[in-house]
Design a protein around this motif. Structure first.
Motif, PDB file in Angstrom:
ATOM      1  N   GLY A   1       0.832  -1.189   0.000  1.00 38.71           N
ATOM      2  CA  GLY A   1       0.000   0.000   0.000  1.00 38.71           C
ATOM      3  C   GLY A   1       0.868   1.241   0.000  1.00 38.71           C
ATOM      4  O   GLY A   1       2.109   1.159   0.008  1.00 38.71           O
ATOM      5  N   SER A   2       0.214   2.394  -0.014  1.00 35.79           N
ATOM      6  CA  SER A   2       0.998   3.633  -0.043  1.00 35.79           C
ATOM      7  C   SER A   2       0.885   4.405   1.266  1.00 35.79           C
ATOM      8  O   SER A   2       1.562   5.383   1.469  1.00 35.79           O
ATOM      9  N   ARG A   3      -0.026   3.935   2.127  1.00 38.13           N
ATOM     10  CA  ARG A   3      -0.282   4.591   3.417  1.00 38.13           C
ATOM     11  C   ARG A   3      -0.718   6.044   3.232  1.00 38.13           C
ATOM     12  O   ARG A   3      -0.340   6.921   3.994  1.00 38.13           O
ATOM     13  N   GLU A   4      -1.496   6.257   2.198  1.00 36.44           N
ATOM     14  CA  GLU A   4      -2.102   7.581   1.970  1.00 36.44           C
ATOM     15  C   GLU A   4      -3.614   7.426   2.108  1.00 36.44           C
ATOM     16  O   GLU A   4      -4.161   6.367   1.780  1.00 36.44           O
ATOM     17  N   PRO A   5      -4.293   8.483   2.521  1.00 40.71           N
ATOM     18  CA  PRO A   5      -5.764   8.401   2.578  1.00 40.71           C
ATOM     19  C   PRO A   5      -6.316   8.120   1.185  1.00 40.71           C
ATOM     20  O   PRO A   5      -5.768   8.595   0.185  1.00 40.71           O
ATOM     21  N   GLN A   6      -7.384   7.332   1.129  1.00 39.93           N
ATOM     22  CA  GLN A   6      -7.989   7.015  -0.176  1.00 39.93           C
ATOM     23  C   GLN A   6      -9.484   6.843  -0.001  1.00 39.93           C
ATOM     24  O   GLN A   6      -9.951   6.570   1.092  1.00 39.93           O
ATOM     25  N   ASP A   7     -10.208   7.002  -1.086  1.00 37.56           N
ATOM     26  CA  ASP A   7     -11.660   6.848  -0.989  1.00 37.56           C
ATOM     27  C   ASP A   7     -12.216   6.016  -2.140  1.00 37.56           C
ATOM     28  O   ASP A   7     -13.335   6.201  -2.570  1.00 37.56           O
ATOM     29  N   VAL A   8     -11.409   5.080  -2.625  1.00 40.63           N
ATOM     30  CA  VAL A   8     -11.850   4.325  -3.806  1.00 40.63           C
ATOM     31  C   VAL A   8     -12.241   2.878  -3.509  1.00 40.63           C
ATOM     32  O   VAL A   8     -12.822   2.206  -4.369  1.00 40.63           O
ATOM     33  N   THR A   9     -11.928   2.384  -2.321  1.00 35.87           N
ATOM     34  CA  THR A   9     -12.172   0.951  -2.090  1.00 35.87           C
ATOM     35  C   THR A   9     -13.508   0.653  -1.417  1.00 35.87           C
ATOM     36  O   THR A   9     -13.933  -0.500  -1.397  1.00 35.87           O
ATOM     37  N   GLU A  10     -14.139   1.665  -0.865  1.00 35.61           N
ATOM     38  CA  GLU A  10     -15.356   1.433  -0.066  1.00 35.61           C
ATOM     39  C   GLU A  10     -16.422   0.624  -0.817  1.00 35.61           C
ATOM     40  O   GLU A  10     -17.054  -0.246  -0.217  1.00 35.61           O
ATOM     41  N   PRO A  11     -16.641   0.867  -2.104  1.00 41.97           N
ATOM     42  CA  PRO A  11     -17.676   0.056  -2.780  1.00 41.97           C
ATOM     43  C   PRO A  11     -17.307  -1.424  -2.887  1.00 41.97           C
ATOM     44  O   PRO A  11     -18.174  -2.255  -3.098  1.00 41.97           O
ATOM     45  N   HIS A  12     -16.025  -1.727  -2.744  1.00 42.79           N
ATOM     46  CA  HIS A  12     -15.569  -3.091  -3.030  1.00 42.79           C
ATOM     47  C   HIS A  12     -15.245  -3.903  -1.781  1.00 42.79           C
ATOM     48  O   HIS A  12     -15.433  -5.109  -1.749  1.00 42.79           O
ATOM     49  N   ILE A  13     -14.695  -3.229  -0.790  1.00 43.06           N
ATOM     50  CA  ILE A  13     -14.263  -3.933   0.419  1.00 43.06           C
ATOM     51  C   ILE A  13     -14.902  -3.250   1.622  1.00 43.06           C
ATOM     52  O   ILE A  13     -14.900  -2.019   1.713  1.00 43.06           O
ATOM     53  N   ALA A  14     -15.401  -4.043   2.522  1.00 44.90           N
ATOM     54  CA  ALA A  14     -16.028  -3.478   3.724  1.00 44.90           C
ATOM     55  C   ALA A  14     -15.002  -2.678   4.522  1.00 44.90           C
ATOM     56  O   ALA A  14     -13.817  -3.026   4.563  1.00 44.90           O
ATOM     57  N   SER A  15     -15.481  -1.635   5.144  1.00 42.57           N
ATOM     58  CA  SER A  15     -14.569  -0.768   5.900  1.00 42.57           C
ATOM     59  C   SER A  15     -13.999  -1.484   7.119  1.00 42.57           C
ATOM     60  O   SER A  15     -13.048  -1.017   7.719  1.00 42.57           O
ATOM     61  N   TYR A  16     -14.595  -2.616   7.475  1.00 41.07           N
ATOM     62  CA  TYR A  16     -14.050  -3.375   8.608  1.00 41.07           C
ATOM     63  C   TYR A  16     -13.185  -4.540   8.135  1.00 41.07           C
ATOM     64  O   TYR A  16     -13.061  -5.541   8.821  1.00 41.07           O
TER      65      TYR A  16
END
Lengths: 379, 436
Positions: free
Chosen positions: A59-74
């Motif tokens: 990973g890049s350890r940067e904030p991102q907002d692209v995975t939420e539709p694909h992977i649960a936040s938990y």
């Protein structure tokens, strides 16, 4: 004495920081394929023997907002971070992607990756979960036979015994160099920081093994006897796929030295070698089955715990930082047991729960308090 | 069928199912006085192996999970018993609750107050957390532990069969050694035969759910599934499901419905919040009925077609594969878990596209109007692929809703928010509250 000039280390560091550029340049230079892999149980030897560059996905350890539709936040931050890199196009140079059968979290990364960023080759490589079962090695050997065949079919080129021998030798040499580097960290005043050591190991996972080993040899020859910083609090870091170099820099800026680790991106990545045998794939399977197990695969014998203690004692560790990726089940089950084991052996520990980004201020306070307690013997 | 009302009827075999459950627990609590091995683990799978011991009692995951889900003070105490040992609150909620009952000395406390100790632990890797739980259980009770690694089904199947069957055979030998009992292959084979029959009959009951009105709803299915989870390796379970199948066929013939109305048919995907079982019937206030879902389907045996069509699988013997030897039976048992239970494989393989086909097939062939997903914070397995499946269903024009909860940790359940979502979804399907 000032910090030594380590140009080779700088190069390795640069390779990690600019890993995408490195891979693109390698591809342009050699015309070979680049294969990304998720999980350190993917045998780099076979990919290398096929003339391809195996690249561990980080990973890049940067904030991102692209995975939420694909992977649960938990799901764990690491798996979300890795998928984010794919969705953001940072791995657009990859020709293939391989996952070693592991936890649900990273499997979801793989599934969503192949669905939304399709590649001409993707492979789910089954790696037995109960690695100490007598059935594990024969099973993995059979799996590797199929994996080799799949790579051959994809590339249209045979993976010969000679190529496998060469790749095994290159990987083993690389591992030995890393061992030599780690041995220097047993010194009361280690010649290399924990952050630098982490970068060196990470570089091995994103670079051509031959080039990496050359730089590594140079690093070893350039190392002074000491870093000149004097004796500092000696720490160990324990956790999962940690590539958070900044966290180690922060820790070491507070008067500590990280002298050893138990991460699959760190010591567990290189700790044992392939013992060459007439059946190359069997020998490779044995290496991955016999390695210090990941908590995902240490389900019965609990071998990892005594290994961690042995490392801590062997490297003269005074305290341990346990890095728990939030929502990581395998490590979540292990951490209290590791804490108890270390405590019973006089090694205090600090548990830090991490997300994609590091809360530097909060961690600084906790680390300072931990180090103070270690220094005053009150931990 | 707006406004239409259907006849309902009590299930004649209902009490029989309850009695089987009581008998199962009686076996557990009397195992010590009867001198039979008490086994913990197995996650309600591979139980025919236990048959090979002759007499045995099977605690499964544990004995008190449903109990603590109904008694929240005790449930909280158990969940906190896990957390006070330093374990993360983010780990799997089922395993937390289960281990919590153990640490709080609730799991193994018999109705007479005595604590009993299981004799051996066997676990498997459908979900790796189960394997880790088994280790902690074995450590706590200081009992021998065997772990079965169940491979996924998206690689060389002959390798997968060999790997699983060899481990199962090792497990049989191990069981003989640690219990001092002879392994009886005939009883094992009979257990495998019974499991196949139980699952097939259960699958046939699921198929009858395609009828309109559906003869059963998800709440009934959940209760009727209990023998199929706990004792499917026993002849009594086969007989029970045969009785159930006959009765459900009769209900279909007579147009008997589950709940009296059926203005909308819904699928429920994955586990329910065990502490809030009324969720099964919440849509009823809009005339909607949950007619099935992943979990009831997962406990049957199916042949899956590429277009998502589910067909109940024939037993090995019906396919001309006799169960004569231990290896025959091991292969037949492995087949169930490697090939015939699609639901449990979705989360273990890389075949996400297959999973969405399977759900779409169920939606189509069971004549459903919408799908409800439980986004289970407490179960990573249930969540694998779920977001992608939901998106694929939406893309195909299938109405979908998801609510977030945790199947065993009631502390994260927000009732008002979840029910608001249901209301919005059901209204979105064009439904309005009906008069009771």
């Amino acid at each position: 004495m000032s910090a030594p000039s380590m140009s080779a280390i700088e190069k390795l560091r640069q390779a990690v920081q600019d890993r995408h550029r490195y891979a693109r340049e390698w591809k342009a230079r050699t015309g070979g394929k680049v294969v990304g892999y998720l999980c350190s149980y993917v045998p780099e030897e076979i990919i290398s023997a096929a003339g391809m560059l195996p690249v561990r996905v980080f990973g890049s350890r940067e904030p991102q907002d692209v995975t939420e539709p694909h992977i649960a936040s938990y799901y764990c931050p690491y798996c979300r971070d890795c998928l984010a890199q794919a969705l953001l196009g940072r791995y657009d140079y990859l020709d293939g992607l391989v996952i070693g059968h592991s936890c649900f979290h990273i499997l979801q990364t793989f599934n969503s990756w192949r669905r939304h960023v399709p590649l001409s080759f993707d492979y789910h490589l089954f790696v037995p979960q109960h690695v100490r079962s007598p059935r594990a090695k024969p099973c993995l050997t059979e799996v590797l036979v199929d994996f080799q065949a799949a790579l051959q079919e994809w590339s249209g080129q045979a993976v010969t015994d000679g190529a496998l021998d060469g790749a095994i030798a290159a990987c083993n040499h690389n591992r030995r160099l890393l061992h030599q580097l780690y041995q220097t960290r047993k010194d009361p005043s280690p010649p290399i920081t924990g952050a630098q050591a982490m970068e060196v190991v990470l570089a091995s996972q994103v670079m051509d093994k031959g080039e990496n080993s050359q730089l590594r040899e140079q690093v070893l020859s350039e190392l002074p006897g000491t870093d000149g910083a004097g004796e500092m609090v000696r720490l160990m870091v324990v956790g999962s796929e940690n590539n958070d170099v900044e966290l180690l820099r922060l820790t070491e800026s507070l008067g500590a030295r990280v002298v050893v680790d138990d991460h699959c991106t760190g010591s567990r990545y290189f700790w044992n070698e392939v013992i060459p045998g007439p059946n190359r794939l069997e020998a490779i399977a044995a290496r991955y089955i016999d390695r210090v197990p990941c908590p995902q695969k240490d389900l019965v014998e609990k071998e990892r715990l005594p290994h961690i203690l042995k490392l801590a004692q062997g490297f003269g560790v005074q305290g341990a930082i346990l890095i728990q990726e939030k929502f990581c089940d395998p490590h979540g089950f292990d951490m209290p047991q590791i804490q108890a084991l270390l405590k019973a052996n006089g090694i205090p520990s600090l548990l830090l729960e991490v997300d994609i980004t590091t809360p530097a201020g909060q961690f600084r306070t906790r680390l300072e308090a931990f180090l103070e307690m270690l220094q005053t013997g009150t931990a | 069928m707006k406004g239409q009302r259907f006849e309902t009827a009590h299930l004649e075999c209902w009490d029989k199912g309850k009695e089987m459950r009581r008998e199962h627990f009686r076996e557990i609590w009397t195992a010590k006085e009867r001198g039979v091995p008490l086994v913990i683990g197995l996650g309600e799978m591979f139980q025919p192996m236990l048959c090979a011991l002759g007499e045995y009692a099977d605690m499964g995951y544990g004995t008190k999970l449903p109990f603590i889900m109904r008694h929240r003070d005790l449930g909280t105490k158990c969940l906190e018993a896990w957390e006070t040992r330093g374990f993360s609150r983010d780990c799997c909620s089922v395993m937390r609750a289960d281990l919590g009952t153990m640490y709080a000395e609730v799991m193994h406390r018999a109705p007479d107050g005595k604590l009993i100790r299981p004799d051996l632990c066997i676990e498997m890797s459908f979900c790796p957390n189960m394997g880790r739980t088994g280790r902690l259980v074995a450590d706590y009770f200081n009992i021998p532990y065997f772990y079965i690694d169940v491979p996924p089904d998206d690689f060389n199947m002959e390798t997968a069969y060999r790997y699983l069957m060899d481990q199962l055979e090792d497990c049989l030998e191990w069981m003989g050694r640690v219990t001092g009992r002879e392994i009886n292959d005939e009883l094992f084979i009979e257990g495998v035969r019974n499991e196949w029959q139980s699952r097939k009959l259960w699958g046939q009951v699921q198929e009858l759910q395609k009828a309109t009105p559906a003869p059963l709803d998800s709440r009934m299915l959940q209760s009727l599934l209990v023998p199929g989870t706990m004792v499917k390796q026993k002849k009594e379970c086969v007989e029970f499901y045969r009785m159930l199948l006959d009765e459900v066929k009769d209900r279909v013939d007579r147009g008997i419905s589950a709940l009296g109305v059926e203005e909308c048919r819904l699928l429920y995907e994955w586990m329910v919040p065990w502490y809030y079982l009324r969720i099964h019937r919440y849509p009823l206030r809009y005339g909607a009925v949950f007619i099935g879902g992943t979990i009831p389907a997962a406990w049957a045996v199916w042949d899956m077609a590429g277009d998502g069509t589910w067909t109940v699988a024939q037993t090995p013997e019906e396919r001309g594969l006799p169960l004569r030897t231990r290896r025959d039976a091991l292969r037949a048992m492995a087949e169930i878990y490697l090939e015939k239970t699609p639901g449990v494989h979705w989360y273990r393989t890389s075949r996400g596209d297959k999973a969405e086909n399977d759900v779409m097939g169920r939606f189509r062939d069971w004549h459903a109007h919408g799908v409800v997903f439980h986004q289970d914070q407490g179960c990573r397995a249930a969540q694998v692929g779920q977001n992608e499946i939901r998106m694929a269903l939406q893309k195909a024009g299938i109405p979908v809703m998801a609510f977030e909860a945790s199947q065993c940790d009631f502390r994260v359940f927000t009732e008002a928010e979840v029910l608001d979502r249901f209301d919005a979804f059901l209204e979105g399907l064009g439904l309005t509250p009906i008069e009771s």
